[in-house]
Write an enzyme that holds these catalytic residues in place. Sequence first.
Site, mmCIF file in Angstrom:
data_model
loop_
_atom_site.group_PDB
_atom_site.id
_atom_site.type_symbol
_atom_site.label_atom_id
_atom_site.label_comp_id
_atom_site.label_asym_id
_atom_site.label_seq_id
_atom_site.Cartn_x
_atom_site.Cartn_y
_atom_site.Cartn_z
ATOM 1 N N THR A 80 0.859 -1.179 0.000
ATOM 2 C CA THR A 80 0.000 0.000 0.000
ATOM 3 C C THR A 80 0.894 1.228 0.000
ATOM 4 O OG1 THR A 80 -0.139 0.104 2.413
ATOM 5 C CG2 THR A 80 -1.865 -1.142 1.276
ATOM 6 N N CYS A 81 0.546 2.219 -0.780
ATOM 7 C CA CYS A 81 1.297 3.475 -0.786
ATOM 8 C C CYS A 81 1.170 4.095 0.598
ATOM 9 C CB CYS A 81 0.738 4.415 -1.846
ATOM 10 S SG CYS A 81 1.491 6.059 -1.797
ATOM 11 N N VAL A 82 2.292 4.312 1.245
ATOM 12 C CA VAL A 82 2.264 4.765 2.634
ATOM 13 C C VAL A 82 1.579 6.119 2.772
ATOM 14 C CG1 VAL A 82 4.612 5.729 2.582
ATOM 15 C CG2 VAL A 82 3.607 5.001 4.758
ATOM 16 N N ALA A 85 -2.154 5.733 2.150
ATOM 17 C CA ALA A 85 -2.748 4.940 3.228
ATOM 18 C C ALA A 85 -2.933 5.776 4.490
ATOM 19 C CB ALA A 85 -1.880 3.719 3.517
#
Length: 131
Positions: A80-82, A85
């Site tokens: 997941t793209c930090v 997210a």
Amino acid sequence: MSALRYTLVVNGSVYGSQSARTAYQFATALIEKGHTLVSVFFYQDGVTNGTELTVPANDEFHLTKAWQQLAKQHNVRLETCVAAALRRGVVSQSEASQHGLLQHNLAEGFEQAGLGSLAEAMLTQDRVVQF
């Protein structure tokens, strides 16, 4: 035709649109055809696929668990793209600690990564398909 290496980019939320489910179906089909799915990068609203707090109705498909099972069986990275997210409340244990949050909710088997990981996938995989 020789086997290809794929990364999928999922922008659609876990239940808000059809794109995440379509990405999952595409993932299973390409594996069945003998290709390799290296990773799935969840971006924008797609990061909601990585929360462990999703509880669909008993008669509905549990997409988060399906991604987890696929990853475990076929050694697929779920990223997941930090930044996306965190904006949407999908938080890993390390990010919760870093930001002083008491709880985290990133589902097991998912990891948080930066856009550099997606850029690397675009350079190293044979195909990158966005949903």
